[in-house]
Scaffold this motif. Structure first.
Motif, PDB file in Angstrom:
ATOM      1  N   ARG A  52      -5.113   6.269   6.268  1.00  0.00           N
ATOM      2  CA  ARG A  52      -3.969   5.551   5.707  1.00  0.00           C
ATOM      3  C   ARG A  52      -3.219   6.438   4.716  1.00  0.00           C
ATOM      4  O   ARG A  52      -1.996   6.427   4.676  1.00  0.00           O
ATOM      5  CB  ARG A  52      -4.401   4.263   5.034  1.00  0.00           C
ATOM      6  CG  ARG A  52      -3.186   3.505   4.521  1.00  0.00           C
ATOM      7  CD  ARG A  52      -3.406   2.083   4.289  1.00  0.00           C
ATOM      8  NE  ARG A  52      -3.327   1.337   5.531  1.00  0.00           N
ATOM      9  CZ  ARG A  52      -3.463   0.021   5.590  1.00  0.00           C
ATOM     10  NH1 ARG A  52      -3.681  -0.663   4.492  1.00  0.00           N
ATOM     11  NH2 ARG A  52      -3.387  -0.616   6.726  1.00  0.00           N
ATOM     12  N   TYR A  92      -8.388   3.041   0.328  1.00  0.00           N
ATOM     13  CA  TYR A  92      -7.569   2.967   1.541  1.00  0.00           C
ATOM     14  C   TYR A  92      -8.102   3.816   2.699  1.00  0.00           C
ATOM     15  O   TYR A  92      -7.807   3.518   3.844  1.00  0.00           O
ATOM     16  CB  TYR A  92      -6.129   3.380   1.244  1.00  0.00           C
ATOM     17  CG  TYR A  92      -5.357   2.375   0.439  1.00  0.00           C
ATOM     18  CD1 TYR A  92      -5.068   1.113   0.951  1.00  0.00           C
ATOM     19  CD2 TYR A  92      -4.906   2.680  -0.830  1.00  0.00           C
ATOM     20  CE1 TYR A  92      -4.353   0.184   0.209  1.00  0.00           C
ATOM     21  CE2 TYR A  92      -4.184   1.761  -1.576  1.00  0.00           C
ATOM     22  CZ  TYR A  92      -3.912   0.520  -1.053  1.00  0.00           C
ATOM     23  OH  TYR A  92      -3.203  -0.393  -1.780  1.00  0.00           O
ATOM     24  N   TYR A 112       0.801  -1.222   0.000  1.00  0.00           N
ATOM     25  CA  TYR A 112       0.000   0.000   0.000  1.00  0.00           C
ATOM     26  C   TYR A 112       0.835   1.275   0.000  1.00  0.00           C
ATOM     27  O   TYR A 112       0.472   2.259  -0.633  1.00  0.00           O
ATOM     28  CB  TYR A 112      -0.995   0.001   1.164  1.00  0.00           C
ATOM     29  CG  TYR A 112      -0.386   0.201   2.534  1.00  0.00           C
ATOM     30  CD1 TYR A 112      -0.330   1.466   3.100  1.00  0.00           C
ATOM     31  CD2 TYR A 112       0.104  -0.870   3.265  1.00  0.00           C
ATOM     32  CE1 TYR A 112       0.217   1.654   4.356  1.00  0.00           C
ATOM     33  CE2 TYR A 112       0.643  -0.697   4.504  1.00  0.00           C
ATOM     34  CZ  TYR A 112       0.712   0.574   5.051  1.00  0.00           C
ATOM     35  OH  TYR A 112       1.254   0.755   6.294  1.00  0.00           O
ATOM     36  N   GLN A 146      -1.139   8.834   6.679  1.00  0.00           N
ATOM     37  CA  GLN A 146      -0.005   8.117   7.268  1.00  0.00           C
ATOM     38  C   GLN A 146       1.124   7.946   6.249  1.00  0.00           C
ATOM     39  O   GLN A 146       2.292   8.119   6.576  1.00  0.00           O
ATOM     40  CB  GLN A 146      -0.481   6.748   7.767  1.00  0.00           C
ATOM     41  CG  GLN A 146       0.606   5.810   8.190  1.00  0.00           C
ATOM     42  CD  GLN A 146       0.112   4.367   8.306  1.00  0.00           C
ATOM     43  OE1 GLN A 146      -1.054   4.069   8.088  1.00  0.00           O
ATOM     44  NE2 GLN A 146       1.020   3.481   8.643  1.00  0.00           N
TER      45      GLN A 146
END
Length: 165
Positions: free
Chosen positions: A144, A140, A117, A147
């Motif tokens: 995410r 996602y 990812y 992040q």
């Protein structure tokens, strides 16, 4: 035919049947007629176009001197692997939303969208258009994306990069 089922898990039983018939120097048509089954059925099974039924599986097991259920067990393993593949395909976004040029160096069908990812998100946010970014954002989620790309704000299809990072 002595075999360890672990070695054959996930392989279509027809391929194993084809190999076993060649090994024993048996022709498909006479073998099929000896079962008795239509030769087209055995041919389709050996080509992977048709799955084994319990009835045909038992006939093949008996004709080849295998333990009853061996070929059908191989069919079950193959079916399970096929379902796992379908599940993995569901665990990725709609690939038609992405331009082929975005994944010029790899096949997006072979990507593990869960494990890879970080690189996928980075690539799409570096090179993707707004539609592609939105698809990744939908897949996602904002947290995410934040992040991975180090943004202070992810809104819709826009990402505002934090200059301090």
């Amino acid at each position: 035919m002595e075999m360890t089922l672990e070695k054959y898990k996930g392989i279509h039983p027809g391929l194993i049947l084809e190999r076993e018939l060649k090994k024993r120097k048996l022709k498909k048509r006479p073998f099929a007629l000896s079962l008795p089954e239509y030769p087209q059925i055995i041919n389709d099974i050996t080509k992977g176009k048709r799955n084994l039924t319990p009835e045909v599986s038992l006939k093949i097991d008996r004709a080849l001197g295998l333990e009853e259920g061996t070929m059908y067990l191989l069919q079950a393993y193959y079916t399970i692997k096929a379902e796992q593949l379908k599940e993995r395909i569901k665990q990725r976004p709609d690939l038609s939303l992405f331009r082929k040029a975005l994944f010029w160096d790899t096949d997006p069908n072979k990507l593990d969208w869960a494990r890879q990812y970080k690189s996928i998100i980075r690539r799409i946010f570096e090179r993707g258009d707004s539609r592609e970014k939105q698809a990744v954002l939908d897949f996602y989620g904002k947290e995410r994306i934040k992040q991975v790309i180090g943004t202070t704000s992810v809104s819709g299809n826009l990402a505002i990069f934090d200059q301090n990072k």
